[in-house]
Design an enzyme around this catalytic site. Structure first.
Site, mmCIF file in Angstrom:
data_model
loop_
_atom_site.group_PDB
_atom_site.id
_atom_site.type_symbol
_atom_site.label_atom_id
_atom_site.label_comp_id
_atom_site.label_asym_id
_atom_site.label_seq_id
_atom_site.Cartn_x
_atom_site.Cartn_y
_atom_site.Cartn_z
ATOM 1 N N HIS A 65 0.831 -1.208 0.000
ATOM 2 C CA HIS A 65 0.000 0.000 0.000
ATOM 3 C C HIS A 65 0.867 1.261 0.000
ATOM 4 O O HIS A 65 0.567 2.245 -0.695
ATOM 5 C CB HIS A 65 -0.912 -0.034 1.236
ATOM 6 N N GLU A 68 2.222 1.812 -3.434
ATOM 7 C CA GLU A 68 1.175 2.380 -4.309
ATOM 8 C C GLU A 68 1.138 3.907 -4.183
ATOM 9 O O GLU A 68 1.066 4.625 -5.187
ATOM 10 C CB GLU A 68 -0.184 1.785 -3.942
ATOM 11 N N HIS A 69 1.205 4.408 -2.951
ATOM 12 C CA HIS A 69 1.186 5.857 -2.727
ATOM 13 C C HIS A 69 2.376 6.530 -3.406
ATOM 14 O O HIS A 69 2.230 7.589 -4.030
ATOM 15 C CB HIS A 69 1.229 6.158 -1.229
ATOM 16 N N GLU A 140 -3.589 8.257 7.888
ATOM 17 C CA GLU A 140 -4.625 7.448 7.240
ATOM 18 C C GLU A 140 -4.911 6.186 8.055
ATOM 19 O O GLU A 140 -6.074 5.789 8.218
ATOM 20 C CB GLU A 140 -4.165 7.076 5.829
#
Length: 423
Positions: A65, A68-69, A140
Site C-alpha cells: 500500500h 502504491e502511494h 490514514e
C-alpha cells in the site's frame, strides 16, 4: 492479437502476451465516448515474505500500500496531476492480492495511457519523500483504525486465521510502516512490478492493434522474469485462531461479522468454487431466504444485514453481518440454518430462483468498464478465463451448494467479531 467472442455475455476480447511477458486485454466498446485503462500487478497486502535471488525477504506490513502511494511520484512532479491536466480521472488501490492503477478519459486517451505505463514501471523515490509519506499514511491508518467497520472485519480475520497473512491489515500499522525505506520500496518494485507479473486491460472506444503497438513501444525489451515464490504464512491448524472477539467503540447499536473459514479450492477449481460460494451465500443469507425473513421478523437484523464469499491466496471464507441487538443469536441462527439445509435439502424452485438471480447480477456487473477489467485481471492472476463463467455456472447444482454448506458452514469453522456500544 487473439480475438475471442463470448456470445453468452455479449463481449469480444482481444488478448496477447507481449515479448516482455505482459498480459494485455483489449475490449472494444464502439459508440462509447469514455475509455478505461487498468494496470495491475499481482502484489498486495498479503505478500510480506518472498524469495529473491535465493534469499527469503521479510518486508513490513503495509509496504504494498505504501508503494502504491509513492508510485505517483516522478522526477517531473506528480503523475496524478499530469493525468488530471489531460482530462483523466485517475486512481489506484491496494487489496490483499493485487495493486492496481487506473484511469478513464474521453480525450487524450493514448497520451494518458503512456503516462500510466511510464510512472507505474519507472519508480522514483527519495529518502525525504519516503519519510514524509510516513506521516501521511500514518494519519490514514489512525483514521481507519477509528472506523468500526474496519475493526469488525480485521478482528474477524484475525480470529479466523492464525498464520495466514490475510489476517494482516493491508495498510499495516503506524509501527510497521516506520521500517519502510526507499531501498525496501525499490526492492519490492523490482520483484513485483515486472511485466510478467502484471496485466493491462483497456476497455472502450479503442483500436486493439493500435493499443498493442503503443504498449510495445512504451515497454520494450524487458524479458519475462522468473515466477516469484511467496510465503503466505504456512498451514493453518484445524481450529480457528479465536472463537470470539469484542471491542467497544462509539456505535449506537452492536455491529458484528460472523465468519466461516472455508476450504480453499484446488488448482483449476477457483472459478467454479467462487460461483458455488456466491450462490451458497445467496441461498443461505440473501434477502429472499427463509433465514433472512425469520431474523427480520424477530427484529434481530435490519437492512444492514448481508454476506459475501471471498477467496484470497491460500484461503477462502464466507462472512455475514450488520447491526443487531443480539449478534450471538444471529450467528447461531446462521449455523443452524446451514445445518437444516444440509439435512432437509434445498427447495428446487427456490434454488433456481437464486441461481438465476445470481447469474443475472454477474451479467449486469459487466455494464461497468471497471468490472470488466477486474474480471479479466483477477481471472488471469488466478489462472482461469473469467469470461467463461456462464459455462461453468451451468455445471453448478443443488448438491454443490449442500456440499459447500456441509463442509464449511459449521460451528468449528466459525468466528464471531463484535463491536459494542461504549455505554
Amino acid at each position: 492479437m487473439n480475438k475471442t467472442n463470448y456470445d453468452r455475455i455479449g463481449e469480444s476480447v482481444y488478448e496477447t502476451t507481449l515479448p516482455n511477458g505482459l498480459k494485455l486485454y483489449v475490449v472494444p466498446k464502439e459508440h462509447h465516448a469514455k475509455s478505461y485503462a487498468f494496470f495491475a500487478t499481482r502484489y498486495g497486502g498479503m505478500d510480506l515474505r518472498f524469495l529473491r535471488d535465493g534469499q527469503w525477504l521479510d518486508t513490513p506490513a503495509g509496504i504494498a500500500h505504501y508503494l502504491e502511494h509513492k508510485m505517483f511520484d516522478t522526477k517531473e512532479g506528480n503523475a496524478l496531476q499530469e493525468l488530471a491536466k489531460n482530462g483523466a480521472e485517475p486512481n489506484a488501490f491496494t487489496s490483499n492480492a493485487i495493486t492496481a492503477y487506473y484511469f478513464d478519459s474521453t480525450e487524450h486517451f493514448e497520451e494518458n495511457l503512456k503516462i500510466l505505463l511510464s510512472f507505474v514501471t519507472v519508480p522514483y523515490f527519495t529518502k525525504a519523500s519516503v519519510a514524509k509519506e510516513q506521516g501521511i499514511i500514518g494519519q490514514e491508518i489512525r483514521m481507519i483504525e477509528d472506523n468500526p467497520e474496519w475493526q469488525v472485519y480485521t478482528r474477524m480475520m484475525q480470529c479466523l486465521y492464525e498464520k495466514s497473512t490475510a489476517r494482516v491489515s493491508v495498510a499495516g500499522t503506524v509501527e510497521s510502516i516506520s521500517h519502510i525505506t526507499a531501498e525496501t520500496l525499490y526492492d519490492c518494485h523490482k520483484a513485483f512490478y515486472t511485466p510478467s507479473n502484471m496485466v493491462l486491460c483497456v476497455v472502450g472506444n479503442v483500436d486493439p492493434q493500435r493499443i498493442m503497438d503503443l504498449v510495445y513501444q512504451e515497454l520494450p525489451g524487458r524479458g519475462a522474469a522468473a515466477p516469484i515464490e511467496r510465503d503466505y504464512g504456512g498451514q493453518e491448524p484445524d481450529a480457528v485462531s479465536q472463537k470470539e472477539t469484542e471491542m467497544r467503540m462509539e456505535v449506537s447499536m452492536p455491529m458484528f461479522l460472523s465468519g466461516y473459514r472455508c476450504t480453499p479450492p484446488g488448482k483449476g477449481e477457483e472459478l467454479r468454487e467462487s460461483i458455488v460460494g456466491e450462490i451458497a451465500c445467496d441461498v443461505l443469507l440473501g434477502d429472499s431466504s427463509p433465514l433472512y425473513a425469520r431474523l427480520y421478523d424477530k427484529g434481530l437484523i435490519n437492512g444492514t444485514f448481508g454476506g459475501a464469499f471471498e477467496m484470497l491466496p491460500g484461503v477462502a471464507y464466507l462472512y455475514a453481518g450488520g447491526d443487531s441487538r443480539d449478534p450471538r443469536a444471529v450467528a447461531e441462527s446462521i449455523t443452524e440454518e446451514a445445518g437444516r439445509l444440509v439435512r432437509e435439502g434445498i427447495d428446487e424452485t427456490y434454488f433456481q430462483q437464486i441461481r438465476k438471480s445470481t447469474f443475472g447480477s454477474m451479467i449486469r456487473s459487466l455494464n461497468s468498464f471497471e468490472n470488466i477489467a477486474m474480471l479479466l485481471s483477477e481471472g488471469y492472476f488466478k489462472g482461469y478465463d473469467a469470461c467463461r463463467f456462464p459455462e461453468v455456472f451451468d455445471t453448478v447444482d443443488r448438491e454443490d451448494i449442500i456440499r459447500f454448506l456441509r463442509e464449511n458452514i459449521v460451528e468449528s469453522r466459525r468466528a464471531l467479531s463484535m463491536i459494542l456500544p461504549k455505554d
